[in-house]
Design an enzyme around this catalytic site. Structure first.
Site, PDB file in Angstrom:
ATOM      1  N   ASP A   1      38.485  38.834  34.603  1.00 48.28           N
ATOM      2  CA  ASP A   1      39.269  37.849  35.697  1.00 48.28           C
ATOM      3  C   ASP A   1      39.628  36.679  35.036  1.00 48.28           C
ATOM      4  O   ASP A   1      39.439  36.326  33.905  1.00 48.28           O
ATOM      5  CB  ASP A   1      37.869  37.713  36.647  1.00 48.28           C
ATOM      6  CG  ASP A   1      38.376  37.049  37.942  1.00 48.28           C
ATOM      7  OD1 ASP A   1      39.464  37.191  38.100  1.00 48.28           O
ATOM      8  OD2 ASP A   1      37.478  36.502  38.660  1.00 48.28           O
TER       9      ASP A   1
ATOM     10  N   GLU B   1      44.723  34.731  34.154  1.00 50.90           N
ATOM     11  CA  GLU B   1      46.296  34.585  34.071  1.00 50.90           C
ATOM     12  C   GLU B   1      47.004  33.712  33.172  1.00 50.90           C
ATOM     13  O   GLU B   1      48.154  33.831  32.830  1.00 50.90           O
ATOM     14  CB  GLU B   1      46.713  33.881  35.545  1.00 50.90           C
ATOM     15  CG  GLU B   1      46.391  34.721  36.670  1.00 50.90           C
ATOM     16  CD  GLU B   1      45.025  35.031  37.005  1.00 50.90           C
ATOM     17  OE1 GLU B   1      44.081  34.047  36.606  1.00 50.90           O
ATOM     18  OE2 GLU B   1      44.599  36.322  37.605  1.00 50.90           O
TER      19      GLU B   1
ATOM     20  N   ASP C   1      42.479  37.712  45.246  1.00 50.68           N
ATOM     21  CA  ASP C   1      41.827  37.206  46.363  1.00 50.68           C
ATOM     22  C   ASP C   1      42.453  37.279  47.666  1.00 50.68           C
ATOM     23  O   ASP C   1      43.040  36.321  47.977  1.00 50.68           O
ATOM     24  CB  ASP C   1      41.135  35.581  46.194  1.00 50.68           C
ATOM     25  CG  ASP C   1      40.435  35.574  44.884  1.00 50.68           C
ATOM     26  OD1 ASP C   1      39.910  36.585  44.329  1.00 50.68           O
ATOM     27  OD2 ASP C   1      40.287  34.376  44.221  1.00 50.68           O
TER      28      ASP C   1
HETATM   29  C1  GLC Z   1      37.976  34.860  41.427  1.00 47.46           C
HETATM   30  C2  GLC Z   1      38.047  36.323  41.607  1.00 47.46           C
HETATM   31  C3  GLC Z   1      37.038  36.964  42.557  1.00 47.46           C
HETATM   32  C4  GLC Z   1      35.686  36.199  42.068  1.00 47.46           C
HETATM   33  C5  GLC Z   1      35.630  35.050  41.768  1.00 47.46           C
HETATM   34  C6  GLC Z   1      34.305  34.379  41.087  1.00 47.46           C
HETATM   35  O1  GLC Z   1      38.354  34.307  42.459  1.00 47.46           O
HETATM   36  O2  GLC Z   1      39.331  36.683  42.109  1.00 47.46           O
HETATM   37  O3  GLC Z   1      37.020  38.293  42.829  1.00 47.46           O
HETATM   38  O4  GLC Z   1      34.635  36.616  43.099  1.00 47.46           O
HETATM   39  O5  GLC Z   1      36.468  34.394  40.844  1.00 47.46           O
HETATM   40  O6  GLC Z   1      34.109  35.076  39.946  1.00 47.46           O
END
Ligand code: GLC
Length: 625
Positions: A276, A279, A349
């Protein structure tokens, strides 16, 4: 002055599809997009020019019958003006990219997608288990909560294969660490879950906490493996506060992450990695264009590597699985066109909004035709509070999403299926059970996707490219060639229009036969979906499974209640790479009136099946293995 300027003529009746994860319906005519991987958690809509992924692939249709694809391979920020400024012009421009692009010809969307897929690389072959239902939340607070989620799923008899741990399992959001008070023994937790048929997935963020004596930070700094600006490590903020960004452009960094991941998988017995914030996301403004990444003797600047940063991260992580002879279970938020070779995706999200439910199917389909067949959205919506009705309709619509995960943000109400009414819970169970019945069919589609890029979940125009009525259908999807899903996507609705393309269709629930090429009114109460099987289809199914583990499955059932037809089903061990050495089976079933035949075309994997059953409208045929 833009360096690249590619102009392509469009027509009144052109349709432009693709571009991966954009938060909108299928047809992009009249919109502008910018390929620049972006983390923007506010409610995304069709006016959002950039999202998490940059997949510069367009599938264009004009004059009813002509389709072609365009792939623009640059990693620099790229603008796509799709008949926005001029109704008959597609303009692709960028400040630094080259003028070269690929024109992909073919007779129909499928032949074009297959060629495109051979160019950017074939999607990964998922494990069987990855097709299972998954539960997540930001965050399950401690290991007791995780155990309770597992227990509840089993007690309520809702099939489940994975539970995800979001950032709070870590020690101060530091990758490859865990909070010793709340998660004292992750490997034991993994082992206990495994006994229940469940795998644990842990999140891994791109930014690394700036903290001396934190092993990962020290290693990266001491080996000059972070992105720099003015000859010093570049620092921005992410979840851990001040953070540096690993220089994934350098193979040594990828090797290092491979090693860390391998150790993590072996020691913590974790089954999947969720990449995650790659980007890369940064809370104190975007990384400047001139941030540097040294790779061998070359310096690559951020404006060139930004869109492939996420891919370079998952490359290292994914190779750890390969070294352990495991198919990678890696999910990524950021992606470039070629990322499909290393990882599956989810769309970031979304929110608990009806409009985001409506976007979920076109988004997954756009990803599918753009080379990413294995994709999904957060079921129920990530931010905001889901309602009983919204969660019900979310799981109905996403029942065949290749990646199926319920995930919600901290601060929003809990979104596990039992947090709502009994009726909602019953629907959740019914839908997940339905999915598990269709798993062998979905696995066939996953294999096909891996072999030639053909999407798993498809927009109707993909299967019926010359039917003008389906070019803008955003609320019905095809699962493969044989199954059509029409869910309700609007609050309060109990009916919807349904278009069935050419051919004859059988309502899965009522067994009524419908004539294709027509529109119908479909009445659907809460808990009901429109599900139609193309006449003459045979669907391989499983029965009564709570989780997907190959050696636990002893019966394969060919559902042949939809008229005469034939079908070839693929089977392998569901987890290793031995299928690449030819260790798989192919079963061909043929139904012609009362004549039922089952032929084993290939038999190079020792199947756990004890029997194979063929069910027609009049008989049940059992074959012992
Ligand atoms: C980002 C991710 C989400 C996750 C959050 C905390 O917003 O897209 O899925 O829960 O970070 O890690």
């Amino acid at each position: 002055m833009q360096k690249t300027n590619i102009n392509i003529k469009l027509y009144d009746k052109s349709y432009v599809y693709g571009l991966g994860d954009k938060a909108k319906f299928l047809n992009h005519m009249g919109y502008e997009f910018i390929s620049y991987n972006t983390d923007d958690p506010t409610p995304q809509n069709e006016q959002y020019k950039s999202l998490y992924k940059s997949i510069n692939y367009l599938l264009i249709n004009h004059n009813t019958t002509k389709y072609y694809g365009i792939f623009y391979p640059s990693t620099f920020k790229t603008y796509f003006n799709i008949a926005k400024d001029k109704f008959d012009l597609l303009n692709i421009s960028s400040l630094k990219g080259e003028n070269d692009f690929f024109l992909i010809l073919g007779n129909d969307p499928n032949s074009i997608t297959r060629s495109y897929s051979s160019l950017v690389g074939r999607p990964i072959m998922p494990t069987l288990k990855m097709l299972g239902n998954q539960q997540s939340r930001w965050s399950y607070y401690d290991e007791n909560e995780v155990r309770e989620i597992a227990r509840k799923y089993r007690e309520l008899k809702i099939p489940l294969d994975f539970i995800h741990l979001d950032i709070d399992y870590m020690d101060n959001f530091k990758d490859f660490t865990f909070n010793k008070e709340r998660f004292p023994n992750i490997s034991k937790l993994s082992e206990d879950l495994e006994k229940m048929g469940l795998g644990l997935v842990t999140i891994l963020d791109a930014g690394i906490k700036e903290e001396q004596e934190y092993e990962v930070y020290d290693y990266l700094i001491n080996n000059d493996l972070v992105c720099t600006l003015d000859n010093a490590p570049y620092v921005n903020e992410v979840w851990p506060g001040r953070s540096v960004f690993p220089n994934f452009m350098n193979e040594k960094t990828q090797e290092y992450f491979k090693g860390l991941t391998k150790k993590w998988l072996l020691e913590q017995k974790v089954k999947g990695i969720w990449c995650d914030m790659n980007e890369p996301a940064s809370f104190k403004g975007p990384l400047p264009d001139n941030v540097e990444a040294k790779a061998n003797d070359k310096i690559i600047y951020h404006d060139e590597f930004h869109n492939v940063y996420g891919e370079s991260m998952v490359k290292g992580v994914s190779s750890a699985f390969k070294e352990l002879n495991k198919r990678p279970y890696v999910i990524t938020r950021a992606a470039f066109a070629t990322t499909t070779k290393y990882s599956i995706c989810w769309n970031g999200d979304n929110q608990s909004l009806w409009s985001h439910l409506q976007l979920s199917l076109p988004q997954i389909c756009s990803m599918g035709i753009s080379g990413f067949p294995f994709d999904g959205v957060d079921v129920g919506g990530f931010n905001f509070d889901a309602t009983d009705e919204l969660l019900t309709r979310f799981i109905e619509a996403n029942v065949f999403a290749p990646f199926l995960r319920n995930h919600s943000a901290c601060g929003s109400i809990h979104q596990e299926p039992w947090c709502f009414s009994q009726a909602c819970l019953n629907t959740y169970r019914k839908m997940v059970n339905l999915r598990y019945q269709f798993i062998p069919y979905m696995y066939d589609l996953a294999y096909k996707a891996h072999i030639d890029g053909t999407p798993i979940l498809r927009p109707l125009f993909y299967n019926f490219p010359f039917d003008e009525n389906v070019k803008e259908i955003n609320d019905e999807v095809m699962l493969g060639d044989n199954v059509l899903l029409a869910p309700i996507l609007t609050q309060g609705s109990r009916s919807r229009s349904l278009y069935l393309p050419e051919g004859k269709w059988i309502n899965y629930f009522t067994h009524e036969e419908y004539e294709g090429g027509k529109e119908y009114l479909l009445h659907l109460e809460l808990g009901e979906i429109g599900l139609f099987i193309k006449k003459g289809s045979i669907i391989p199914t499983y029965k009564d499974l709570m989780y997907l583990e190959k050696n636990q499955i002893d019966t394969l059932i060919f559902d042949a209640r939809y008229g005469d037809g034939e079908y070839i089903n693929y089977e392998d061990d569901g987890e290793s790479f031995s299928y690449l050495e030819g260790h798989y089976n192919l079963y061909k079933v043929k139904v012609d009136g009362d004549n039922i035949s089952l032929e084993v075309l290939k038999n190079d994997y020792k199947s756990p099946y004890k029997k194979i059953v063929v069910i027609t409208n009049t008989t049940t045929h059992e074959i012992k293995i």
